[in-house]
Design an enzyme around this catalytic site. Structure first.
Site, PDB file in Angstrom:
ATOM      1  N   SER A 134       0.856  -1.201   0.000  1.00  0.00           N
ATOM      2  CA  SER A 134       0.000   0.000   0.000  1.00  0.00           C
ATOM      3  C   SER A 134       0.885   1.240   0.000  1.00  0.00           C
ATOM      4  O   SER A 134       1.987   1.226   0.574  1.00  0.00           O
ATOM      5  CB  SER A 134      -0.871   0.024   1.258  1.00  0.00           C
ATOM      6  N   TYR A 148      -1.524  -0.435  10.266  1.00  0.00           N
ATOM      7  CA  TYR A 148      -1.686  -0.957   8.895  1.00  0.00           C
ATOM      8  C   TYR A 148      -0.509  -0.510   8.034  1.00  0.00           C
ATOM      9  O   TYR A 148       0.096  -1.322   7.317  1.00  0.00           O
ATOM     10  CB  TYR A 148      -3.009  -0.434   8.337  1.00  0.00           C
TER      11      TYR A 148
HETATM   12  P1  NAP Z   1     -11.295  -5.765   0.442  1.00  0.00           P
HETATM   13  O1  NAP Z   1     -12.237  -5.285  -0.612  1.00  0.00           O
HETATM   14  O2  NAP Z   1     -11.601  -5.456   1.868  1.00  0.00           O
HETATM   15  O3  NAP Z   1     -11.102  -7.346   0.251  1.00  0.00           O
HETATM   16  C1  NAP Z   1     -10.258  -8.012   1.141  1.00  0.00           C
HETATM   17  C2  NAP Z   1     -10.090  -9.441   0.663  1.00  0.00           C
HETATM   18  O4  NAP Z   1      -9.171 -10.095   1.552  1.00  0.00           O
HETATM   19  C3  NAP Z   1     -11.364 -10.262   0.702  1.00  0.00           C
HETATM   20  O5  NAP Z   1     -11.337 -11.175  -0.366  1.00  0.00           O
HETATM   21  C4  NAP Z   1     -11.276 -11.005   2.038  1.00  0.00           C
HETATM   22  O6  NAP Z   1     -12.014 -12.209   2.058  1.00  0.00           O
HETATM   23  C5  NAP Z   1      -9.797 -11.269   2.085  1.00  0.00           C
HETATM   24  N1  NAP Z   1      -9.251 -11.501   3.419  1.00  0.00           N
HETATM   25  C6  NAP Z   1      -9.197 -10.653   4.489  1.00  0.00           C
HETATM   26  N2  NAP Z   1      -8.610 -11.247   5.537  1.00  0.00           N
HETATM   27  C7  NAP Z   1      -8.260 -12.490   5.131  1.00  0.00           C
HETATM   28  C8  NAP Z   1      -7.657 -13.608   5.761  1.00  0.00           C
HETATM   29  N3  NAP Z   1      -7.275 -13.564   7.049  1.00  0.00           N
HETATM   30  N4  NAP Z   1      -7.471 -14.729   5.036  1.00  0.00           N
HETATM   31  C9  NAP Z   1      -7.865 -14.803   3.733  1.00  0.00           C
HETATM   32  N5  NAP Z   1      -8.462 -13.791   3.101  1.00  0.00           N
HETATM   33  C10 NAP Z   1      -8.666 -12.660   3.779  1.00  0.00           C
HETATM   34  O7  NAP Z   1      -9.823  -5.209   0.196  1.00  0.00           O
HETATM   35  P2  NAP Z   1      -9.136  -4.515  -1.090  1.00  0.00           P
HETATM   36  O8  NAP Z   1      -9.344  -3.061  -0.986  1.00  0.00           O
HETATM   37  O9  NAP Z   1      -9.501  -5.239  -2.334  1.00  0.00           O
HETATM   38  O10 NAP Z   1      -7.604  -4.767  -0.703  1.00  0.00           O
HETATM   39  C11 NAP Z   1      -6.827  -5.810  -1.257  1.00  0.00           C
HETATM   40  C12 NAP Z   1      -5.379  -5.542  -0.885  1.00  0.00           C
HETATM   41  O11 NAP Z   1      -4.989  -4.262  -1.389  1.00  0.00           O
HETATM   42  C13 NAP Z   1      -5.137  -5.483   0.632  1.00  0.00           C
HETATM   43  O12 NAP Z   1      -3.897  -6.076   0.928  1.00  0.00           O
HETATM   44  C14 NAP Z   1      -5.090  -3.994   0.919  1.00  0.00           C
HETATM   45  O13 NAP Z   1      -4.323  -3.702   2.050  1.00  0.00           O
HETATM   46  C15 NAP Z   1      -4.450  -3.481  -0.352  1.00  0.00           C
HETATM   47  N6  NAP Z   1      -4.715  -2.062  -0.606  1.00  0.00           N
HETATM   48  C16 NAP Z   1      -5.968  -1.597  -0.809  1.00  0.00           C
HETATM   49  C17 NAP Z   1      -6.166  -0.239  -1.048  1.00  0.00           C
HETATM   50  C18 NAP Z   1      -7.542   0.359  -1.291  1.00  0.00           C
HETATM   51  O14 NAP Z   1      -7.660   1.594  -1.280  1.00  0.00           O
HETATM   52  N7  NAP Z   1      -8.577  -0.456  -1.523  1.00  0.00           N
HETATM   53  C19 NAP Z   1      -5.080   0.631  -1.047  1.00  0.00           C
HETATM   54  C20 NAP Z   1      -3.821   0.123  -0.827  1.00  0.00           C
HETATM   55  C21 NAP Z   1      -3.648  -1.229  -0.608  1.00  0.00           C
HETATM   56  P3  NAP Z   1     -13.633 -12.228   2.374  1.00  0.00           P
HETATM   57  O15 NAP Z   1     -14.293 -11.591   1.177  1.00  0.00           O
HETATM   58  O16 NAP Z   1     -13.983 -13.647   2.492  1.00  0.00           O
HETATM   59  O17 NAP Z   1     -13.838 -11.423   3.622  1.00  0.00           O
END
Ligand code: NAP
Length: 239
Positions: A134, A148
């Site tokens: 991130s 985080y």
């Molecule tokens: P999201 O929409 O909240 O989705 C999170 C995903 O991770 C879901 O598929 C969830 O499964 C899964 N998950 C969470 N905890 C887990 C665990 N303990 N074991 C297995 N699966 C788990 O998140 P996102 O925004 O797509 O983020 C994806 C990645 O990008 C993350 O690493 C996040 O830190 C990074 N990121 C996101 C952003 C942003 O602005 N969105 C920015 C920077 C970095 P379930 O659906 O079953 O709950």
């Protein structure tokens, strides 16, 4: 059959990565923690060989079970995308305690490290790992979630170390640092509209879409990136 394992692939950025991986001809293993219906719906949509695999990757026993299930599918594990990640309620330092730290670091650091270990055990002929970090690792997320941000800093360091350690095995390890992307993760921080609020402050004047992160990840997994390892690519609209 060349498999790509996408952790946290049921929604958000992970689902976009799974879709693009299938479109590029990979067999796709979609890991999820609890949203079975969304993961199964995605797998049905992918068309390519694909499977949904439940596992809470914050626990080593679940990581081991996930890879054992992957072994039963046959074929070769070409790529691992450590995408699963969590953040918690926005808070300053004074509101952050041990239980929360355990959850955040177990999911964002321990899980990816253990998944790397299990993937490397299976990547005899080489492979590629992409860690989804991130921009928070650079920015620090003051007043919102420094825990985080620190976990993603640790993930970046893991990327650098493993790239050096695994080069001789033909395994490339890279990272992608998304900026603010339109997904549900912001709701878990208590501000579902965060992407709309913060987007305009980026040089490109908006937040990103999951597909814009997926493109970077698939490039790093591909042969086009054959001489790229230890790189951490910012996909953050210039932030
Ligand atoms: P999201 O929409 O909240 O989705 C999170 C995903 O991770 C879901 O598929 C969830 O499964 C899964 N998950 C969470 N905890 C887990 C665990 N303990 N074991 C297995 N699966 C788990 O998140 P996102 O925004 O797509 O983020 C994806 C990645 O990008 C993350 O690493 C996040 O830190 C990074 N990121 C996101 C952003 C942003 O602005 N969105 C920015 C920077 C970095 P379930 O659906 O079953 O709950």
């Amino acid at each position: 059959m060349k498999w790509i394992l996408v952790t946290g692939g049921s929604r958000g950025i992970g689902a976009a990565i799974a879709r693009l991986a299938a479109a590029r001809g990979y067999a796709v293993a979609v890991n999820y923690r609890s949203r079975a219906e969304e993961a199964e719906r995605l797998v049905a949509e992918l068309g390519a060989p694909a499977v949904a695999l439940q596992a809470d990757l914050s626990r080593e026993s679940e990581v081991l079970r996930l890879f054992a299930e992957l072994d039963k599918l046959g074929g070769v594990l070409h790529g691992l995308v450590n995408n699963a990640g969590i953040l918690e309620q926005q808070s300053d330092l004074l509101g952050i305690g041990e239980e929360r730290l355990q959850r955040v670091f177990a999911t964002n650091v321990f899980g990816p490290l253990l998944c790397c270990r299990e993937a490397v055990r299976r990547m005899g002929g080489g492979g590629a790992i992409v860690n989804v970090s991130s921009a928070a690792a650079r920015l620090g997320s003051p007043g919102e979630y420094v825990d985080y941000a620190a976990s993603k800093g640790a993930l970046d360091t893991l990327t650098l170390g493993l790239a050096k350690e695994l080069g001789a095995r033909g395994i490339r390890v890279n990272g992608v640092r998304p900026g603010v992307i339109h997904t549900e993760i912001h709701a878990s921080g208590g501000e579902p509209g965060r992407a709309d609020r913060v987007g305009p402050t980026a040089p490109l004047g908006r937040s990103g879409q999951p597909e814009e992160v997926a493109g970077a990840v698939l490039w790093l997994l591909s042969e086009e990136a054959s001489y790229t390892t230890g790189a951490i690519l910012d996909v953050a609209g210039g932030r």
